[in-house]
Write an enzyme that holds these catalytic residues in place. Structure first.
Site, PDB file in Angstrom:
ATOM      1  N   ASN A 216       0.853  -1.190   0.000  1.00 31.32           N
ATOM      2  CA  ASN A 216       0.000   0.000   0.000  1.00 31.32           C
ATOM      3  C   ASN A 216       0.887   1.239   0.000  1.00 31.32           C
ATOM      4  O   ASN A 216       2.113   1.126  -0.008  1.00 31.32           O
ATOM      5  CB  ASN A 216      -0.967  -0.024   1.196  1.00 31.32           C
ATOM      6  CG  ASN A 216      -0.218  -0.052   2.509  1.00 31.32           C
ATOM      7  OD1 ASN A 216       0.477   0.890   2.848  1.00 31.32           O
ATOM      8  ND2 ASN A 216      -0.314  -1.166   3.235  1.00 31.32           N
ATOM      9  N   ASP A 284      -4.434  -6.390   5.350  1.00 25.98           N
ATOM     10  CA  ASP A 284      -5.413  -7.234   6.045  1.00 25.98           C
ATOM     11  C   ASP A 284      -5.364  -8.667   5.542  1.00 25.98           C
ATOM     12  O   ASP A 284      -5.687  -9.595   6.261  1.00 25.98           O
ATOM     13  CB  ASP A 284      -6.825  -6.674   5.841  1.00 25.98           C
ATOM     14  CG  ASP A 284      -7.038  -5.402   6.655  1.00 25.98           C
ATOM     15  OD1 ASP A 284      -6.589  -5.376   7.811  1.00 25.98           O
ATOM     16  OD2 ASP A 284      -7.629  -4.442   6.121  1.00 25.98           O
ATOM     17  N   LEU A 314      -2.738  -4.958  16.181  1.00 24.66           N
ATOM     18  CA  LEU A 314      -3.337  -4.066  17.183  1.00 24.66           C
ATOM     19  C   LEU A 314      -4.266  -4.845  18.112  1.00 24.66           C
ATOM     20  O   LEU A 314      -4.197  -4.698  19.338  1.00 24.66           O
ATOM     21  CB  LEU A 314      -4.103  -2.941  16.461  1.00 24.66           C
ATOM     22  CG  LEU A 314      -4.879  -1.978  17.346  1.00 24.66           C
ATOM     23  CD1 LEU A 314      -3.962  -1.223  18.298  1.00 24.66           C
ATOM     24  CD2 LEU A 314      -5.673  -0.970  16.494  1.00 24.66           C
ATOM     25  N   LYS A 345     -14.107   1.019  15.530  1.00 27.48           N
ATOM     26  CA  LYS A 345     -12.847   0.267  15.417  1.00 27.48           C
ATOM     27  C   LYS A 345     -12.150   0.194  16.780  1.00 27.48           C
ATOM     28  O   LYS A 345     -11.583  -0.823  17.152  1.00 27.48           O
ATOM     29  CB  LYS A 345     -11.945   0.965  14.400  1.00 27.48           C
ATOM     30  CG  LYS A 345     -10.971   0.060  13.719  1.00 27.48           C
ATOM     31  CD  LYS A 345     -10.322   0.745  12.514  1.00 27.48           C
ATOM     32  CE  LYS A 345     -10.922   0.320  11.198  1.00 27.48           C
ATOM     33  NZ  LYS A 345     -10.325   0.959  10.038  1.00 27.48           N
ATOM     34  N   LYS A 349     -11.280  -3.435  18.266  1.00 24.25           N
ATOM     35  CA  LYS A 349      -9.885  -3.884  18.432  1.00 24.25           C
ATOM     36  C   LYS A 349      -9.477  -3.943  19.904  1.00 24.25           C
ATOM     37  O   LYS A 349      -8.473  -4.567  20.243  1.00 24.25           O
ATOM     38  CB  LYS A 349      -8.944  -2.950  17.680  1.00 24.25           C
ATOM     39  CG  LYS A 349      -9.298  -2.801  16.200  1.00 24.25           C
ATOM     40  CD  LYS A 349      -8.226  -3.350  15.314  1.00 24.25           C
ATOM     41  CE  LYS A 349      -8.550  -3.094  13.849  1.00 24.25           C
ATOM     42  NZ  LYS A 349      -7.578  -3.681  12.950  1.00 24.25           N
TER      43      LYS A 349
HETATM   44  O1  PMT Z   1       2.860   6.082   6.545  1.00 24.65           O
HETATM   45  P1  PMT Z   1       2.322   7.435   6.112  1.00 24.65           P
HETATM   46  O2  PMT Z   1       2.490   7.674   4.650  1.00 24.65           O
HETATM   47  O3  PMT Z   1       2.872   8.561   6.949  1.00 24.65           O
HETATM   48  O4  PMT Z   1       0.754   7.424   6.360  1.00 24.65           O
HETATM   49  C1  PMT Z   1       0.232   7.355   7.645  1.00 24.65           C
HETATM   50  C2  PMT Z   1      -0.957   6.395   7.748  1.00 24.65           C
HETATM   51  C3  PMT Z   1      -2.111   6.911   6.922  1.00 24.65           C
HETATM   52  C4  PMT Z   1      -0.562   4.999   7.266  1.00 24.65           C
HETATM   53  C5  PMT Z   1      -1.340   6.342   9.272  1.00 24.65           C
HETATM   54  O5  PMT Z   1      -1.690   7.612   9.710  1.00 24.65           O
HETATM   55  C6  PMT Z   1      -2.502   5.377   9.513  1.00 24.65           C
HETATM   56  O6  PMT Z   1      -3.651   5.707   9.402  1.00 24.65           O
HETATM   57  N1  PMT Z   1      -2.153   4.123   9.871  1.00 24.65           N
HETATM   58  C7  PMT Z   1      -3.111   3.011   9.996  1.00 24.65           C
HETATM   59  C8  PMT Z   1      -3.408   2.460   8.635  1.00 24.65           C
HETATM   60  C9  PMT Z   1      -4.386   1.314   8.678  1.00 24.65           C
HETATM   61  O7  PMT Z   1      -4.047   0.240   8.250  1.00 24.65           O
HETATM   62  O8  PMT Z   1      -5.525   1.589   9.269  1.00 24.65           O
HETATM   63  P2  PMT Z   1      -6.765   0.500   9.466  1.00 24.65           P
HETATM   64  O9  PMT Z   1      -7.954   1.338   9.797  1.00 24.65           O
HETATM   65  O10 PMT Z   1      -6.846  -0.427   8.318  1.00 24.65           O
HETATM   66  O11 PMT Z   1      -6.309  -0.340  10.727  1.00 24.65           O
HETATM   67  C10 PMT Z   1      -6.676  -0.004  12.049  1.00 24.65           C
HETATM   68  C11 PMT Z   1      -5.568  -0.268  13.002  1.00 24.65           C
HETATM   69  O12 PMT Z   1      -5.296  -1.669  13.060  1.00 24.65           O
HETATM   70  C12 PMT Z   1      -4.251   0.405  12.688  1.00 24.65           C
HETATM   71  O13 PMT Z   1      -3.670   0.827  13.928  1.00 24.65           O
HETATM   72  C13 PMT Z   1      -3.430  -0.694  12.051  1.00 24.65           C
HETATM   73  O14 PMT Z   1      -2.022  -0.501  12.301  1.00 24.65           O
HETATM   74  C14 PMT Z   1      -3.944  -1.907  12.802  1.00 24.65           C
HETATM   75  N2  PMT Z   1      -3.858  -3.189  12.073  1.00 24.65           N
HETATM   76  C15 PMT Z   1      -4.611  -3.397  10.942  1.00 24.65           C
HETATM   77  C16 PMT Z   1      -4.580  -4.626  10.334  1.00 24.65           C
HETATM   78  C17 PMT Z   1      -3.756  -5.641  10.874  1.00 24.65           C
HETATM   79  N3  PMT Z   1      -3.698  -6.832  10.302  1.00 24.65           N
HETATM   80  N4  PMT Z   1      -3.033  -5.412  11.969  1.00 24.65           N
HETATM   81  C18 PMT Z   1      -3.074  -4.209  12.575  1.00 24.65           C
HETATM   82  O15 PMT Z   1      -2.400  -3.988  13.580  1.00 24.65           O
END
Ligand code: PMT
Length: 411
Positions: A216, A284, A314, A345, A349
């Protein structure tokens, strides 16, 4: 002489072990108290052979704690509280025996138990015969303790009580006072000193075959900035980073990984920690059944890739249990209904806080230099103005530090 302004109002728990230098600890108590430090003392059984509990009690104007099994002390002042109610633990004199017990993690008397149970910085002032100090066992114990963050002042060179000459004399009381002042002066700007943090950052790469992967657009800018900001406030930070073009931030220990499963393993290896911030954009899903041969365009149409779910780092770190960090912060990358989805979320989580950001096309959140975030906690939402990612990181690190200061005061 160091500036002693940082000493006023501080609380030191002084562990006096059994060495001839114990008499200097009485002077140390006086010098600290003159500078506004509250001193509470733990006297080991051997220590009490060199200085009397009555002298220590008179100088500290407090109870002298001696016995792990004293019902009164345990009910009124358990060993956990004894160490938690101090800002710093000082072991003076630190004998070869006590250093060995500390290195081995023993809890066989009140002094050793308090030192094992503490979450505060520990300063030792070694004092022993020169040969005992130079012995490989003592040197190995000291090196191990220092690698775990134990601080040291001395020993000095000089003639010893046993008439031998060399290193082993305990540092002079004013040298110890200077060392203590130095620690507090540093801590004034490092509210997270003594805390361990894990930060995830960047994308993950999930292989399709040996040469292709799913990824990504995360650049790691936000996560790396958070790691640097926490380290600046004194935390010992392990940054677990997916592939990025960024240099490793100063003052952090960095583990480079590629896949979500490697990221999870690195995070688990970095436990225990007080703080976890998951800013990585973790894939994911990954491709199921990746082989060791490149997929071929063989005229039979595109390959059908079967996807399987990756572990959720997370959610795993947020799971209740002994190893759960005290504060777990997640991010939520949303493209609509940001607050509603991010709030859901946070609950799903099981993390404490969630930082919500809009990653819709045109925002530049993925890969850009700025971010507009909402900090969602149990007691409400704070919406921050658009800021550089460094500034978002600094503000988040300050919020984390405030959380721990409040939590500490509440105990
Ligand atoms: O890296 P940059 O270019 O500076 O951009 C920053 C960012 C946009 C990546 C950052 O600010 C951000 O939003 N990070 C989380 C991205 C994400 O995957 O969000 P999500 O809504 O899909 O996931 C929710 C949370 O679960 C996040 O804390 C993620 O790290 C965590 N997660 C998700 C999937 C997984 N399998 N394991 C996880 O730990």
């Amino acid at each position: 002489m160091a500036d002693h302004a940082s000493l006023a109002g501080k609380r030191v728990l002084l562990v006096i072990a059994g060495g001839i230098a114990a008499y200097k600890s009485l002077e140390l108590i006086r010098r600290l108290r003159e500078r506004g430090v509250t001193v509470r003392a733990v006297l080991t059984e051997a220590g009490a052979r060199f200085v009397t509990p009555l002298s220590v009690q008179a100088l500290t104007e407090d109870t002298v704690y001696r016995d792990l099994w004293s019902l009164t002390d345990e009910s009124e002042m358990g060993h956990i509280r004894l160490s938690r109610e101090a800002d710093l633990l000082v072991v003076a004199p630190a004998t070869a025996n006590l250093l060995a017990r500390m290195a081995a993690g023993m809890a066989d008397d009140l002094a050793a138990t308090v030192l094992l149970a503490t979450d505060k910085p520990v300063l030792v002032a070694p004092a022993m015969n020169v040969r005992m100090w130079q012995h490989a066992a003592t040197q190995a114990n000291m090196a191990l303790l220092e690698s775990r963050g134990v601080l040291r002042v001395g020993p000095n060179d000089g003639v010893m009580a046993c008439n031998e000459f060399g290193p082993g004399r305990m540092a002079e009381p004013m040298e110890i006072v200077d060392a203590i002042a130095g620690i507090f002066a540093q801590d004034a700007h490092r509210p997270l000193a003594g805390r361990r943090a894990i930060v995830t950052s960047g994308p993950t790469h999930e292989p399709i075959d040996p040469v292709r992967y799913i990824a990504n657009r995360s650049s790691g800018k936000q996560g790396h900035a958070i790691a640097a900001a926490l380290a600046k406030l004194g935390a010992a930070v392990t940054l677990v980073s997916g592939p990025t073009r960024l240099p490793d931030p100063a003052g952090c220990s960095v583990v480079h990984i590629e896949t979500a499963r490697e990221m999870l393993a690195a995070c688990e290896a970095a436990l225990p920690a007080d703080i976890a911030v998951c800013a990585a954009a973790v894939a994911d899903w990954r491709v199921d059944g990746v082989g060791d041969r490149k997929l071929k365009k063989d005229g039979g149409g595109p390959p059908a890739l079967a996807l399987t779910e990756n572990p959720d780092i997370l959610a795993t770190l947020s799971r209740p249990g002994d190893r759960r960090p005290a504060l777990v912060v997640g991010f939520a990358a949303e493209t609509g209904d940001v607050l509603a989805y991010a709030t859901a979320k946070r609950a799903r989580k099981g993390c404490d806080w969630i930082v919500a950001n809009d990653v819709s096309p045109g925002t530049g959140t993925f890969g850009g230099g700025d971010n507009t975030v909402h900090l969602i906690r149990a007691d409400g939402v704070e919406s921050w103005p658009t800021m550089a990612k460094d500034a978002v990181a600094a503000r988040l690190a300050e919020a984390v530090a405030e959380h721990f200061i409040k939590d500490f005061k509440a105990k």
